[in-house]
Design an enzyme around this catalytic site. Structure first.
Site, PDB file in Angstrom:
ATOM      1  N   ASP A  85      44.031  32.381  39.219  1.00 19.83           N
ATOM      2  CA  ASP A  85      42.961  33.762  39.594  1.00 19.83           C
ATOM      3  C   ASP A  85      41.265  32.753  39.666  1.00 19.83           C
ATOM      4  O   ASP A  85      40.682  33.739  39.072  1.00 19.83           O
ATOM      5  CB  ASP A  85      43.252  34.918  39.806  1.00 19.83           C
ATOM      6  CG  ASP A  85      43.428  35.333  38.308  1.00 19.83           C
ATOM      7  OD1 ASP A  85      43.690  34.078  37.553  1.00 19.83           O
ATOM      8  OD2 ASP A  85      43.972  36.158  37.612  1.00 19.83           O
TER       9      ASP A  85
ATOM     10  N   LYS B 132      42.088  45.496  23.773  1.00 23.43           N
ATOM     11  CA  LYS B 132      41.296  44.049  25.305  1.00 23.43           C
ATOM     12  C   LYS B 132      43.341  43.926  25.826  1.00 23.43           C
ATOM     13  O   LYS B 132      43.413  43.859  26.461  1.00 23.43           O
ATOM     14  CB  LYS B 132      40.786  43.064  24.327  1.00 23.43           C
ATOM     15  CG  LYS B 132      40.746  42.489  25.660  1.00 23.43           C
ATOM     16  CD  LYS B 132      39.818  41.283  25.725  1.00 23.43           C
ATOM     17  CE  LYS B 132      39.647  40.258  26.249  1.00 23.43           C
ATOM     18  NZ  LYS B 132      39.006  39.030  25.726  1.00 23.43           N
TER      19      LYS B 132
ATOM     20  N   ASP C 247      35.885  33.432  39.034  1.00 21.13           N
ATOM     21  CA  ASP C 247      36.888  33.993  38.612  1.00 21.13           C
ATOM     22  C   ASP C 247      37.442  35.008  40.007  1.00 21.13           C
ATOM     23  O   ASP C 247      36.842  35.993  40.551  1.00 21.13           O
ATOM     24  CB  ASP C 247      37.244  34.981  37.656  1.00 21.13           C
ATOM     25  CG  ASP C 247      38.707  35.864  37.184  1.00 21.13           C
ATOM     26  OD1 ASP C 247      39.471  35.385  37.972  1.00 21.13           O
ATOM     27  OD2 ASP C 247      38.836  36.365  35.991  1.00 21.13           O
TER      28      ASP C 247
END
Lengths: 1201, 403
Positions: free
Chosen positions: A1095, A939, A870
């Protein structure tokens, strides 16, 4: 002004004379003169026609038999040839009055007799010429096309469209016509008429005149060009480069053209301040135009060689300046193919694109066919043959009708657009979309756009073939592949540019395409849809179920209602879908761009040309009809880094992971598996209950219940079908490519996020498509490759999210047995892989690990497997870095720290503290929530907050979480969620002080900009200009019965709410994409294989460490730029000058933009480099790119160094 | 400001009956109404003179200025009837049967309660005040307590009854079952007399949505219509009224919306009143003035469902097909009806049209609402249409189509 150089030509006297009639003195005088001029013009036209006929190649036989319509038998008789003439005459005569009289003969009785005489004269002449030339003639097709095109613009003018749009339309239309016809004489005449009408005059510009000059110059008619120069002068316009290039081209075509004329022309050009070199650097030449112009110039300057301004003294954005100026250490990756191989692939790709469509075997074809299937296939192919015939017939008839009515019905005149391709090609396009029609139907707008786009693509490919582009591309490409196969210090784009400069002869590659205005695409599309709806029929008893035989349509135009809006919808008849489904087509037809390319894509060297060889592709995907992006990109001078990044990503070669593909196909062709994300076939779908609503034995409530069941079953059915088809397309394409090496050309969206162009099968897709992709190039695992594979596997399972890298590796080692078992017995073993989050990729990884472990020397094992890492993780990281925000930065691991930090836990903790405080104060809701606040609860809200989630959206997210808790009292959900979202927001505010401030500043700026009537724009650190395409919607009538909402009209009034809410997330996305591009550039120069899914970065196991290092360095490099200061300066310069002052915006600039950044935040930025914790989060990248689905990493892991 | 707001500039009363003239006669001369206090006394006096039923002092309308202030304070975009004349006029239009104890009156969003008191004074036997804004509730409940059961106050937003989504419902949002059960109103047959009359001002936002939802509910006898033929007496903008009553041939406004309402109800314009006569809450002053440039009146419209609506072939269970048919037909008004019909069932169009005595080339926008109902009845009987797949398709869309 500019006419003198053409004076020598004989016809000019005539032109002059015509001009003198422009202002007639008296009425009688006028009439007499008009008639006189009519005679002149007619004679001129006859001469012209006689010579034209030779040029005309494209015979359209059906028109020969067509009776002429407009001027009617009274005037022109039955000869089709005379028709365009009769029509042309008044247009060339310089008076409005006379132009009307020919079209409406009854009103002009006085003149009639005389005219008839003239026309008879013409007729006889025409007949003569016709007799002599036989059927070779083009009876007026092209004339019609052009005149109708020109007319087409008229209503648009009246609607006060901007000049730009107008010329765009004319250009589009005219460039269309030039593809079909050579005899475009009438075009100029038509446009002359247009020029005469004062009201429209102001919409004309030099470029429109140039189009006509071009047409004349193709025919070598210098006199006509002279005429247009006069008209230009008359209209008060100045000739530009295009005008002179057309003139010179024409002179070059006439080999006996006198040198004096050329000299005069060149002198004139100089007087107008245009240099000869400009011609070659700025004109978009087609076919042999360039050579002809050069020829003409060399007549007077035999030594002339165009000096092209090169991009030598290029300004690169500061962040990549070193990258371009100091490249001694660059080692660009090379392709492991011989030149010969690449050449062959190129030829294959070229022929595929020339055909525009590809027909491939469906993976379902391997299924044994039952009797019924055979029967249905036969039926379907019969039906298709029949439909082809009916559609062709209907198309021709409709075309004829349009041809006849083209002058009357100005508004929706599509005639030119339906002459671009062969009739049967249109029919094929229609049939293709009938085959792919979704069960539940398709909105008319989407269908129309699809069809229109397909016509455009095909036409555009045709155009390139005609312009001799194919040859030129082939020759450049064959030199270009040289560098791909060997080490160089030149980037692909630079090489391509060099080659283009070397190959000066022939057409210019860039800038020949004019995309059609959105409306035109829709109009063409709806025209075709209409034909389909009206003409495609089937017998109602074809399946033997109906009680009587009737011919019923297979497509229906209906409406669905959304809120108070009604949406046009095309629905297929159930009988048809039944046949389609039972037949299970063995062949699938795709547009060629859907298939990955078979050779490395053409590098983007200009914004107009790249990716596919012939298929038109935009470098930036835009919303329908939005053109501002293009304008901005065209103005932008330093897009090289962006283009290089696109090229780098596109140059990665891929192949199919055959073992995994075979397993998937076997399940797919069996019964599918919902658990494994393989959509089951429709035979597994729930039966749709059938009931008769008229049956009196049912109670009303029973009926209602049954009705509901039917609806549910149908809905389920539709969903299953679309999933199944999606998987079918992906797998079929993958299967088709199974033994090939292939490439994905890339382009980007308006924020600079990069996407592969082929839509179905690509590495951005679902778990299944990713699992079947491998790098074509293999690299040894090296010392740490195996460990990376194992860590990657654990990441794919979604287990051990909070462990450090070592923890994950340990875990992988502890389950080696399961891993090997999964690899060996994927379907019959312990099925360890099936519980992974990304199971198919996990299985593929298991197999790779098994192979590596079992190889004699794992370090030497050649792996093609991509390992994912990532990248910049989280929008919060960008914000924290922008705001130099210490606490925030620590919690997103931008600061060195012993343990991996988890921002979500941090926020949850903060929220819990706030809750406890409130509970103590006796707040009821805070007490109810005791012990329920978890990381999971907050989250989603935390990670979407950077992408602009609002309180409303955040509340919905938390509500969802609360509903999952069974014991939570339902009555409190609403209150609790509202309360919690407030806490989350305030916790975030405390932790990320800078973030909020920046977000607020961005939002406020966007609001002010939008309120002042502008659209928010900015430039990324890599120099990519970005503009937010959100505008207020407007209704627009596309054709008589269709009314669409169009978001992008000429006025482009910004939609303030969207502009303001979307600015912060879009800005962060643009930074994200910039970071990706930087990483990709540097990976390329380090010789790495690198691809990205936004990403999430992929590379070989061997090079993971290098990539990680580059990724971190580039993050630092990016944020070492004064990003916010630059943005602020840009916005102030762009929007705060001129009439609209935005004083507020200046005052709104966040304080740390004014003060020294280091004072404001103490984040030692270079800490990053030493930070052990950065960027190593595996991220579950869902195949969906929408904002809300951005699923950002949870775990952060220690790097192994 | 006060005077201009509460002054009724003029009124266009379309009632031509003697009663209406009496109503108009009872209005004060303009000059006198310039002073609020004098209006008030006058009003009270005349009210007392006209209606002897006024037996309670606390039914005194109260201070106009005070009512005005409270109305202005309302945080939502709303309109109020503050002017006593206007309130009287409305009460008058509701007719003498408000004194009939069998008819329940629902007053939507009474606000400060001017109309409530007027109705009570006029002799309403059972009045239910449905107020959505808490700030008005207390006073209304106070009034409720002082009366002998003639008034019931419920915290409820009538125009948001029976929301489509699911979730925790908080007053003022509620389901109609609950409202009616709480009030002890039982279901009635469709052909019975009108059991409930609803009085109110249509909310400003999403007028079309509210009215569409109502008419769908009406045809399928859902929501409040389970309790019988509920009659509306609503103030709506002139434009809305125009759309509601658009006639065939008006290609702009003659849409499914108008056709459905006209099939279902007798629509009667009771009264036209200038916007100025209403008091808007302070939030909306701008939007209102912008919105009513073209139509500067509010129309009091009576929508009374026809008793014979379900008598010939139409039932609540097949009504959804009618809804969809009308919507599909009138999505475009300038197409031929025969094309639509042939779409449903090929070749049956001309037969149906001849049965309906309509010309072959009739456009959908030229067919009267009754004809659509008739057409539906014919289609519903026909074998061919029940065979058509589009018929099933229509069923599919009924649940939420267009709400």
């Amino acid at each position: 002004m500019c006419v003198q150089f053409l004076c020598a030509e004989s016809n000019l006297t005539l032109q002059r004379r015509k001009l003198s009639f422009f202002i007639p003195k008296t009425n009688d005088d006028k009439k007499r003169r008009l008639e006189q001029s009519l005679v002149d013009v007619l004679e001129a036209r006859i001469q012209q026609l006689q010579s034209d006929v030779v040029d005309v190649q494209h015979a359209k036989v059906q028109f020969v038999s067509a009776p002429s319509s407009r001027t009617a038998s009274t005037l022109s008789g039955k000869s089709p040839k005379s028709q365009p003439q009769a029509k042309d005459v008044p247009k060339s005569s310089k008076s409005n009055a006379s132009s009307k009289c020919m079209e409406k003969p009854s009103r002009e009785k006085k003149n009639k007799l005389k005219k008839e005489q003239h026309l008879q004269k013409i007729q006889t002449k025409v007949k003569e010429s016709k007799a002599s030339k036989g059927s070779q003639m083009l009876p007026g097709t092209s004339h019609e096309i052009i005149s109708s095109t020109a007319k087409k613009t008229a209503p648009i003018n009246e609607k006060k469209k901007s000049r730009e749009k107008l010329s765009e339309e004319i250009r589009a239309a005219v460039s269309s016509t030039s593809a079909t016809a050579a005899g475009t004489a009438a075009l100029s005449q038509k446009a002359l008429e247009e020029a005469e009408e004062g009201m429209r005059r102001r919409h004309l510009n030099t470029d429109i005149y140039n189009i006509m000059m071009r047409v004349w110059s193709k025919q070598g008619k210098l006199d006509q060009i002279g005429h247009i120069f006069i008209l230009l002068q008359e209209a008060g316009l100045k000739p530009n480069l295009g005008s002179y290039s057309a003139a010179l081209e024409c002179m070059g075509r006439n080999t006996n053209c006198l040198p004096e004329i050329i000299t005069r022309c060149l002198n004139q050009m100089e007087e107008d301040g245009l240099s000869v070199d400009d011609l070659f650097s700025r004109c978009a030449f087609r076919q042999d135009e360039q050579d002809l112009v050069l020829n003409a110039i060399r007549v007077v300057q035999p030594q002339y060689q165009p000096t092209l301004t090169t991009n030598g003294d290029q300004q690169y954005p500061s962040v990549v300046e070193n990258y371009y100026t100091q490249r001694t250490e660059h080692r660009y990756p090379k392709l492991h193919f011989t030149k010969q191989e690449l050449q062959e692939r190129f030829t294959q790709q070229l022929s595929m694109e020339e055909a525009c469509t590809v027909t491939i075997d469906s993976v379902e074809a391997s299924k044994p066919a039952t009797e019924n299937v055979d029967k249905m296939r036969k039926l379907l192919s019969e039906l298709r043959a029949q439909w082809h015939k009916t559609l062709l017939q209907a198309f021709k008839e409709k075309k004829m009708i349009l041809f006849k009515t083209s002058s009357k019905n100005l508004r929706s005149n599509l005639y030119p657009y339906i002459c671009l391709l062969n009739d049967s090609e249109y029919v094929d396009i229609m049939l293709q979309s009938v085959t792919k029609m979704p069960l539940s139907g398709e909105s008319l707008m989407i269908l129309a756009q699809d069809l229109g786009d397909r016509v455009y693509t095909k036409y555009s490919v045709r155009l390139k073939q005609q312009n001799h582009m194919v040859q030129k591309i082939s020759s450049i490409y064959s030199s270009y592949i040289d560098i791909l196969a060997k080490d160089t210090e030149v980037l692909p784009r630079e090489r391509w540019c060099e080659l283009e400069a070397e190959h000066t002869a022939g057409p210019i590659l860039k800038g020949v395409e004019f995309s059609w205005p959105y409306i035109v695409t829709l109009q063409v599309g709806t025209f075709l849809v209409d034909l389909m709806v009206k003409n495609l029929k089937i017998n109602s008893d074809v399946l033997g179920s109906a009680h009587d035989r009737k011919l019923i349509p297979i497509l229906y135009h209906m409406y669905t209602f959304r809120c108070t809006r009604q949406v046009g919808f095309i629905k297929p008849h159930p009988i048809y879908t039944q046949i389609l489904q039972d037949a299970m087509d063995t062949k699938l037809t795709f547009d060629s761009y859907v298939i990955p390319t078979l050779c490395p894509p053409v590098p983007w060297a200009s914004i107009k040309f790249g990716a596919y060889l012939l298929t038109p592709t935009k470098i930036m995907r835009t919303m329908e009809g939005a053109t501002q992006h293009e304008a901005l990109l065209e103005k932008s001078q330093n897009l090289q880094p962006v283009m290089d990044s696109l090229n780098q990503l596109g140059n990665c070669a891929w192949k199919v992971n055959k073992p995994v593909l075979d397993i998937i196909i076997s399940i797919f062709n069996d019964k599918g598996s919902v658990k494994l994300d393989i959509p089951p076939p429709m035979s597994e779908a729930p039966k749709i209950p059938h009931f008769n609503p008229q049956d009196p034995s049912y109670m009303a409530t029973e009926k209602a219940q049954m009705r509901k069941e039917v609806v549910d079953a149908k809905k389920k059915w539709g969903e299953m079908h679309s999933l199944r088809m999606d998987a079918l397309y992906k797998l079929s394409i993958a299967n088709y490519m199974r033994d090939q090496v292939f490439w994905f050309p890339h382009n980007m969206d308006f924020r600079g996020r990069i996407y592969p162009c082929p839509p179905h099968f690509n590495h951005l897709g679902s778990d299944v498509s990713r699992a079947i992709l491998l790098f074509a190039e293999g690299k040894p695992l090296g010392p740490k490759g195996l460990d990376w594979l194992k860590i990657h596997l654990v990441n794919l399972t979604g287990l051990k999210k909070r462990s450090a890298l070592q923890g994950r590796l340990d875990y992988a080692n502890s389950v080696m047995e399961d891993i090997l078992d999964s690899a060996d017995n994927p379907l019959n073993g312990k099925k360890w892989w099936m519980d992974a989050d990304e199971r198919w990729q996990a299985l593929a990884c298991c197999m790779e690990i098994a192979n590596a472990v079992r190889s004699p020397d794992p370090e030497q094992f050649i792996s093609h497997f991509p390992v994912h890492q990532d990248g910049s993780c989280n929008g919060l990281q960008h914000y924290a870095a922008l705001g130099r925000d210490v606490i925030g930065a620590t919690s997103v691991n931008l600061m060195p720290c012993d343990l991996p930090q988890d921002v979500y836990s941090g926020v949850a903790q903060q929220v819990e503290e706030l809750r406890a405080r409130d509970a103590e104060k006796g707040q009821k809701i805070a007490q109810v929530l005791e012990g329920l606040i978890s990381r999971k609860m907050v989250k989603q809200t935390v990670m979407t907050v950077v992408y602009g989630v609002t309180r409303y959206g955040g509340r919905l997210q938390i509500e969802k979480r609360l509903k999952e808790i069974n014991e939570f009292p339902k009555d409190y959900i609403w209150v609790a969620s509202r309360y919690l979202v407030l806490l989350v927001f305030s916790a975030l505010k405390e932790m990320f002080t800078g973030t909020r401030e920046i977000q607020d500043w961005l939002t406020e700026s966007a609001r002010l900009i939008s309120k002042s009537g502008h659209t928010v724009e900015w430039v990324t650190p890599l120099g990519l200009p970005i503009i937010q395409p959100y505008h207020r919607k407007r209704n627009q009538v596309v054709s008589t019965n269709i009314n669409f909402q169009i978001g992008h009209d000429v006025k482009e009034r910004p939609d303030t709410v969207k502009q303001k809410n979307a600015f912060p997330p879009n800005f962060i996305h643009s930074l994200d994409s910039t970071h990706m591009m930087l990483t990709s550039l540097h990976c390329y120069s380090a010789g790495l294989t690198f691809v990205s899914v936004h990403d999430c970065y992929w590379t070989h196991p061997l090079t993971v460490d290098t990539m990680n290092k580059i990724c971190r360095e580039q993050f630092v490099a990016l944020h070492s730029q004064p990003i916010l200061q630059d943005l602020s300066t840009f916005l102030l310069r762009k929007f705060c000058t001129g009439p609209i002052k935005m004083k507020q915006m200046e005052s709104q600039t966040p304080p740390h933009l004014k003060t020294n950044t280091t004072q404001y935040g103490q984040l030692l930025f270079e800490n990053l480099l030493f930070s052990m914790l950065l960027f190593f989060c595996y991220r579950l990248e869902k195949h969906n790119f929408s904002l809300c689905n951005v699923n950002i990493v949870t775990a952060v892991v220690l790097i192994l160094i | 400001v006060l005077t201009t707001v509460q002054r009724r500039a003029y009124s266009l009363d379309r009632l031509s009956s003697p009663q209406s003239t009496k109503g108009q006669n009872s209005q004060q001369p303009r000059t006198e109404r310039l002073s609020p206090s004098s209006t008030l006394t006058q009003r009270n006096l005349s009210a007392a003179a006209v209606k002897t039923l006024c037996q309670y002092d606390f039914l005194d309308i109260g201070n106009v200025e005070e009512n005005l202030r409270r109305a202005k304070k309302c945080k939502k975009i709303r309109h109020f009837i503050i002017n006593p004349d206007l309130a009287n006029l409305v009460a008058h239009h509701l007719g003498p049967d408000i004194q009939d104890s069998k008819t329940v009156l629902f007053e939507c969003n009474p606000g400060p309660g001017v109309l409530t008191r007027t109705l009570l004074k006029a002799g309403a036997q059972r009045l239910v005040a449905l107020e959505s804004d808490k700030s008005f509730l207390h006073d209304l409940q106070d009034l409720e307590g002082r009366l002998d059961g003639q008034l019931e106050v419920v915290h409820c937003d009538y125009f948001k009854l029976d929301p489509i989504g699911n979730g925790l419902l908080k007053p003022p949002i509620m389901f109609s079952d609950k409202l009616f059960t709480d009030l002890g109103i039982s279901k009635a047959n469709w052909t019975d007399d009108v059991p409930i009359k609803v009085i109110g001002i249509l909310p400003h936002r999403n007028v079309r949505g509210v009215l569409l939802k109502m008419v769908y509910g009406l045809f399928e006898q859902l929501s409040v219509y389970r309790y019988g033929r509920i009659e509306f007496n609503l103030f709506m903008s002139e434009k809305e009224y125009q759309k509601l009553t658009a006639c065939p041939g008006d290609m702009l406004y003659y849409r499914a919306f108008a056709v459905l309402w006209q099939i279902a109800c007798d629509i009667q314009l009771l009264h036209k009143e200038p916007w100025d006569s209403f008091v808007g809450s302070s939030r909306q002053s701008t939007t209102v003035s912008r919105g009513n440039l073209a139509n500067d009146h509010m129309c009091l419209v009576r929508l009374r469902p026809r008793a014979d609506l379900f008598s010939s072939g139409l039932t609540p269970s097949n009504a959804s097909t009618l809804l969809m048919m009308v919507k599909q037909c009138l999505a475009k008004r300038k197409i031929r009806l025969i094309e639509r019909l042939n779409l449903w069932s090929p070749d049956s169009g001309s037969k149906l049209l001849s049965e309906l005595a309509l010309p072959e080339d009739v456009l959908t926008g030229h067919v009267y609402p009754e004809k659509y109902l008739h057409l539906f009845q014919l289609m519903d009987k026909s074998q061919e249409f029940t065979q058509s797949w589009l018929y099933e398709e229509i069923l599919e869309n009924t649940q939420r189509g267009g709400w």
